[in-house]
Design a protein around this motif. Structure first.
Motif, short mmCIF file in Angstrom:
data_model
loop_
_atom_site.label_atom_id
_atom_site.label_comp_id
_atom_site.label_asym_id
_atom_site.label_seq_id
_atom_site.Cartn_x
_atom_site.Cartn_y
_atom_site.Cartn_z
N LEU A 158 29.77 46.79 38.64
CA LEU A 158 29.96 46.00 39.64
C LEU A 158 29.31 46.46 40.84
N LEU A 159 28.81 45.71 41.68
CA LEU A 159 28.00 46.24 42.87
C LEU A 159 28.86 45.86 44.08
N SER A 160 29.14 44.59 44.03
CA SER A 160 30.03 44.33 45.32
C SER A 160 30.77 43.01 44.78
N MET A 161 31.89 43.08 45.70
CA MET A 161 32.97 41.75 45.61
C MET A 161 33.37 41.28 46.92
N GLU A 162 33.12 39.97 46.79
CA GLU A 162 33.48 39.18 48.12
C GLU A 162 34.41 38.24 47.94
N PRO A 163 35.77 38.42 48.32
CA PRO A 163 36.72 37.35 48.06
C PRO A 163 36.91 36.27 49.16
N ASP A 164 37.21 35.15 48.66
CA ASP A 164 37.31 33.83 49.53
C ASP A 164 38.76 33.41 49.24
N ALA A 165 39.61 33.83 50.04
CA ALA A 165 41.20 33.48 49.69
C ALA A 165 41.33 31.99 49.85
N VAL A 166 40.70 31.35 50.76
CA VAL A 166 40.88 29.78 51.18
C VAL A 166 40.44 29.12 49.73
N LYS A 167 39.42 29.41 49.17
CA LYS A 167 38.90 28.73 47.94
C LYS A 167 39.31 29.39 46.82
N ARG A 168 40.02 30.51 46.78
CA ARG A 168 40.52 31.42 45.85
C ARG A 168 39.28 31.82 44.68
N THR A 169 38.35 31.96 45.29
CA THR A 169 37.08 32.61 44.49
C THR A 169 36.88 33.96 44.88
N LEU A 170 36.16 34.64 43.86
CA LEU A 170 35.58 35.92 43.86
C LEU A 170 34.15 36.16 43.73
N LYS A 171 33.43 36.24 44.86
CA LYS A 171 31.85 36.29 44.40
C LYS A 171 31.48 37.67 44.06
N CYS A 172 30.77 38.05 43.09
CA CYS A 172 30.64 39.48 42.64
C CYS A 172 29.12 39.62 42.35
N VAL A 173 28.51 40.68 42.62
CA VAL A 173 27.19 41.09 42.21
C VAL A 173 27.28 42.21 41.18
N ALA A 174 26.74 42.26 40.08
CA ALA A 174 26.95 43.13 38.88
C ALA A 174 25.30 43.59 38.42
N GLU A 175 25.26 44.63 37.77
CA GLU A 175 24.24 44.74 36.90
C GLU A 175 24.51 45.11 35.48
N ALA A 176 23.56 44.77 34.67
CA ALA A 176 23.82 44.94 32.97
C ALA A 176 22.48 45.58 32.58
N ARG A 177 22.84 46.33 31.54
CA ARG A 177 21.68 46.81 30.85
C ARG A 177 20.58 45.82 30.04
N ASP A 178 21.24 44.68 29.76
CA ASP A 178 20.37 43.46 29.13
C ASP A 178 21.09 42.37 29.37
#
Length: 183
Positions: free
Chosen positions: A114-134
């Motif tokens: 997991l590279l970053s997490m950006e929460p939005d409490a109003v929309k109750r969402t969590l925007k994340c950036v991640a990396e996977a091997r494949d």
């Protein structure tokens, strides 16, 4: 022959008084004086308690009057912009961080970073950036998040192959939505 003392009359209180010896009288007087002393002592303590209760009541009443005088007489109106800003800050502070992080920790395997997490409490969402091997690891991770009890939905927004990195991982962005907390 010796003289016999025979009494046929019933014994009454006068006879009992006349027949009582001086140690019994002394003990009766001591007990009676102790009772009188204790009654006077209890009465003085009761008066002290009553005076204390009266003092407490008067202090409570004066404190209540003093608080009534200190209450603001008018209510300030808060501008709508300020109220919205305060409400947004409170909703950010009330974000269920423990639940979000626990759900992510349980679902994230060692092959995902997991590279970053950006929460939005109003929309109750969590925007994340991640990396996977494949690609398979990325899809398995997203499926794992969808099965997590905390999140309602998980949506893949975009993905790309990182050519500059020697391992050529897949960097992807996703949104995870959680339901409204139950009161």
């Amino acid at each position: 022959m010796s003289r016999l003392h025979i009494e046929f009359a019933a014994r009454d209180w006068r006879y009992a008084l006349a027949d009582t010896r001086w140690p019994s009288w002394l003990m009766a007087i001591a007990g009676l004086s102790l009772c009188v002393f204790l009654a006077l002592h209890i009465q003085s303590k009761w008066k002290t308690v009553q005076a204390g209760q009266q003092r407490l009541l008067s202090l409570q009443q004066s404190l209540a009057r003093q608080q009534e005088r200190q209450l603001p007489s008018r209510r300030e109106d808060i501008p709508a912009e300020r109220a919205n800003a305060v409400n947004q800050a409170v909703s950010q502070l009330n974000l269920p961080w423990r639940d979000v992080l626990d759900a992510l920790e349980l679902a994230t395997p060692g092959s995902i970073a997991l590279l970053s997490m950006e929460p939005d409490a109003v929309k109750r969402t969590l925007k994340c950036v991640a990396e996977a091997r494949d690609g398979e690891a990325m899809l398995a991770y997203l499926e794992q998040l969808k099965r997590a009890e905390f999140f309602d939905s998980v949506v893949l927004l975009r993905h790309e192959l990182v050519e500059k990195d020697p391992g050529k991982p897949i960097r992807f962005q996703f949104d995870a939505h959680w339901p409204m907390a139950k009161p």
